[in-house]
Enzyme design. Sequence first.
Site, PDB file in Angstrom:
ATOM      1  N   ASP A 232     -41.063   9.137 -28.278  1.00  0.00           N
ATOM      2  CA  ASP A 232     -40.821   8.496 -29.454  1.00  0.00           C
ATOM      3  C   ASP A 232     -41.682  10.075 -30.763  1.00  0.00           C
ATOM      4  O   ASP A 232     -41.807  11.377 -29.860  1.00  0.00           O
ATOM      5  CB  ASP A 232     -41.821   7.728 -29.996  1.00  0.00           C
ATOM      6  CG  ASP A 232     -41.504   6.547 -31.431  1.00  0.00           C
ATOM      7  OD1 ASP A 232     -40.824   7.443 -32.334  1.00  0.00           O
ATOM      8  OD2 ASP A 232     -41.572   5.022 -31.100  1.00  0.00           O
TER       9      ASP A 232
ATOM     10  N   GLY B 204     -33.759  10.943 -35.668  1.00  0.00           N
ATOM     11  CA  GLY B 204     -32.329  12.026 -36.505  1.00  0.00           C
ATOM     12  C   GLY B 204     -33.614  12.603 -36.559  1.00  0.00           C
ATOM     13  O   GLY B 204     -32.391  13.782 -37.861  1.00  0.00           O
TER      14      GLY B 204
ATOM     15  N   ASP C 174     -35.970   1.937 -37.235  1.00  0.00           N
ATOM     16  CA  ASP C 174     -35.787   0.870 -36.470  1.00  0.00           C
ATOM     17  C   ASP C 174     -34.527   0.290 -37.105  1.00  0.00           C
ATOM     18  O   ASP C 174     -34.736  -0.403 -38.277  1.00  0.00           O
ATOM     19  CB  ASP C 174     -36.663   0.706 -36.873  1.00  0.00           C
ATOM     20  CG  ASP C 174     -38.144   0.929 -36.038  1.00  0.00           C
ATOM     21  OD1 ASP C 174     -37.777   1.899 -35.436  1.00  0.00           O
ATOM     22  OD2 ASP C 174     -39.286   0.567 -35.188  1.00  0.00           O
TER      23      ASP C 174
HETATM   24  C1  GLA Z   1     -40.778   3.124 -32.886  1.00  0.00           C
HETATM   25  C2  GLA Z   1     -39.885   3.074 -32.370  1.00  0.00           C
HETATM   26  C3  GLA Z   1     -39.656   1.663 -31.774  1.00  0.00           C
HETATM   27  C4  GLA Z   1     -41.240   1.365 -30.628  1.00  0.00           C
HETATM   28  C5  GLA Z   1     -41.972   1.142 -31.175  1.00  0.00           C
HETATM   29  C6  GLA Z   1     -43.153   1.023 -30.608  1.00  0.00           C
HETATM   30  O1  GLA Z   1     -41.271   2.732 -33.874  1.00  0.00           O
HETATM   31  O2  GLA Z   1     -38.930   3.183 -33.400  1.00  0.00           O
HETATM   32  O3  GLA Z   1     -38.122   1.673 -30.878  1.00  0.00           O
HETATM   33  O4  GLA Z   1     -40.030   2.043 -29.614  1.00  0.00           O
HETATM   34  O5  GLA Z   1     -41.749   2.795 -32.012  1.00  0.00           O
HETATM   35  O6  GLA Z   1     -44.374   1.705 -31.236  1.00  0.00           O
END
Ligand code: GLA
Length: 738
Positions: free
Chosen positions: A490, A533, A554
Site C-alpha cells: 500500500d 495511481g 477503494d
Molecule cells: C487501503 C487499500 C485497501 C485495503 C486497505 C487495508 O485502503 O486500498 O484495498 O488494502 O488499505 O487497510
Amino acid sequence: MKRSLLLILLVAGFLTASAQNVSLVNGWKFSPGDSTQWSATGFDDKSWQPISTAESWEPQGHDKLDGFGWYRLHVVIPSSLKNNAFFKDSIRFDLGYGDDSYAVYLNGQLIGKNYNTDPKSGFYGLCKTTIKTNDPAILWDKDNVIAVRVFDTGGAGGIYGDPDMFSISMIDIMDYARINTESDFSYGDNNTLGKTVKVETGSNYTYKGQLDITVVDPETGGSIFQKTTDVTFAKGSPYSYALTLPNLQARSYMITYSFKDDRSGKKLINTEGTPYILTPYVHAKPQINGANVFGAHPGAQFLYKIPATGHKPLVFKVDSLPAGLKLDATTGIITGTVNQKGDYHVVFTVRNRLGFAKKKFTIKIGDVIGLTPALGWNSWNAFGLSVTDAKVRVAAKTIADKLSAHGWSYVNIDDGWEAPQRAASGEIVANEKFPDMKGLSDYVHSLGLRFGIYSSPGPRTCGGYLGSYQHEDQDAKTYGDWGVDYLKYDWCSYGEIAPKEPSLDDYKKPYQVMRASLDKVNRDIMFSFCQYGMGDSWNWAGEVGGNSWRTTGDITDTWKSMSDIGFHQQAEQPHARPGHFNDPDMLIVGKVGWGDSQHNTRLTPDEQYTHISLWSLLSSPLLIGCDLGKLDGFTLNLLTNDEVLAISQDALGKEAKEVFKNDNYLVYVKELEDGSKAVGIFNISGKYQTINLNWAELNLGGYTKVRDVWRQKYLITNNKTFKTNVPSHGVELVRLGK
Ligand code: GLA
C-alpha cells in the site's frame, strides 16, 4: 441502539430518506491545516475556500494534501424535524465518507469521532454520529455550526460522497426495523425462484401493518407478482414470508418490499433484483480451463494446479514436462524447480471414465511472472480488519473445492494480520489471529493454491497496523520464509515520509526499495502496488517491477463506484501487458462487508454480470472480495464461466479499448491471442435498451462467428450488423471469430 444493529441496518441500505431530512450537501467551507480554534461557532471562516462534498479535497486545489484539513458549515436545524418523528430522542448527522480520521463538532462541542486518542489512527469509513435530541450542543431553529476535522493518511482526503449521504435526520421508528432480504434464493423446477424474507426489529415497539411485495419485469414495466399481507413483528419475533416466483425467464426482475406501520404511518422499503443463471452446467466430460501460459523464474519453487472440470475422479498427465518438475496425477498439481530459462511447450491430458481432454500449454521460465492477471481471493472486501486464520482457511478450502478447477488460485490476506510490535530482532510477527503463518501458508499450498499477504511502505498500514518502513529486507525475507507468493503493498502513512509535494521519483521510491528486497529472496512473489495511481503510476509501475498497480481509490459495492472506476480506465489501457496489469480494485460480488458482518452486494445481478465482464475485458486481477464460506449459487455461477475467464486470462495480455460511447451505451473491445475479439456492449442507461451495432463502423468487420460468451452459444447474425436487447446496467459479452 446497539452499534452492531445500527451498522447492520445502515449497511442494508434500507434507510429511506424522508422529507424531514436537512440536507448537508451545499455550503461547506474548507481550510487545510489544523487549529483548535476552528471548531468554535464564532470563528470567522469567510476567507475559507468553498468546497464541494461530491469529491475529495484533492481535485479541489489540494492535490498532494495528506494530513489535516477542516470543513465548516452553517445550518439551521428546525424543531419540525423532531416534531414530525415518531421516536423523538436521537438525531443523526451523516457526513459521507470520512477519509481517513474525523472528529465532528457541533457549535464547538465534540459530538463524534472515529479514533480513540490519536487522530492519525482513524480509518476510512462512513463519517457519521448520533446524539440525543436534548444534547445542549444543538441549537434548535437557530444557526448551528458543524465543523469536521479530518486527517488524511494518503491518497484522497476529506468528507465526500453522494448527495444522499449528507444529511441530518431523526433516528426514527423505521431505523429500528428491517426488511431482511439477506437469505439466498433457491432455484426450483420450472424456473422457479424462492426465498424467505423477514421483517424484524431490535426495538421494544410492536410493529403492525401491511407488507406489500411487488415483482416487476423491468423491460415491460408489467407486474408479474403482487401480494399484500397483514404483518405484526416485535423484538425476538420477526415476521417471515416465503416468496415463490415460478416460470421466470432468464432475466432479472425487480422486487420491491414495502412495509407500512399503521400506528406511526411510517414506511420501510427495500428492493432487490432476482438472480438469473447464465453459465451453462459444467460438462461431465473432462475440460481443461484457465490460461494457456504460466511464468516462473529459473531456480524458484514452481506451483501450478491444472484447472480442470469433469466428473471425478480425474487423472492428469503432462507430456514434455521440463526437467525438475513433477506432476501429481490425481490432483493435477505440478511442483518442483526449473533451472534453465526457456519456453517449455507441454501438453496436458485429463481423463475420466467418460473421455479425455487435451490442451497445449507453455511454461515460460524467465524474468517475467504473472503473465496473465491473478485470479484469486483477498480478505479485505469481505472481512476488513477482522480477518482471521480460520476465515482464510475457509476461503482456501472453498477455492480448492469449487473454484480452482476454473483457474482461481490466490488466497491473499489483506491488512489486519500484523502484531502491534516487531520481535526484538526487528522481525515482523503475526498477531494472535494468525498463530501459525507458515502453517497457514503450507495448508494453502497443499491445496495447490498460492498464498498472499499485505503491507505498506510507511511505518503503519492503512488499518493502523505495522508497516514495512525501514524493515523492507527483513520483511521480504520473512515473507519468503513463510512461503508468500503475492505481496500487496500500500502507500498509507508513507505520506509522512515522502516530501509534501512528491516528485515522480518520490512516488517510485518505496516500490523500488521493496522490489530490491523481494529480489533478494529466492521466491516468485507477485508484487501488487496499491498506491491508487498517484503520479500516473501506470506509466512507470511496470518498469519499477510491479506485476499490477491500483489505478484508483477503494471500490465499494455500488453501481456508481464500480462503473465510475471500471469505465474510466482508458488512460491506463495501453500499459497492460503480460506480467504487468492495471488494477481497478477487487471484486464486489457475493457477501461483502469490510468487517465483522457481511451483506449481499448492493450491485444488482445485471450489474454483477457487467462487473465480471468489464474486469475481464480490462485484464484486471480478479480478486474475489466476498465471504467464500457463504458462497451462494448465483455468485458461484458468475465466477465459474470458463469462456468469460478465458477472456481475462488471454495470453496476449491486452486491455480492452473503449471504441464507442454515448450517454446510453458503451462498446469495449479486447484483442485476443487467437485473432478473435472480445466485445462488451454495456447498457449504462436506466432502462432496457435495444442496441444496434454496425460491425464495420466499429472496425470489427469481417468476423463471421459471434459467440455469446456468458451463455456459451453461437448467435445467428448477418455478419454486418448486430442487434441486442440489454437490461439497464447490464452487458452483452460476445467473442467475434473468423
Ligand atoms: C487501503 C487499500 C485497501 C485495503 C486497505 C487495508 O485502503 O486500498 O484495498 O488494502 O488499505 O487497510
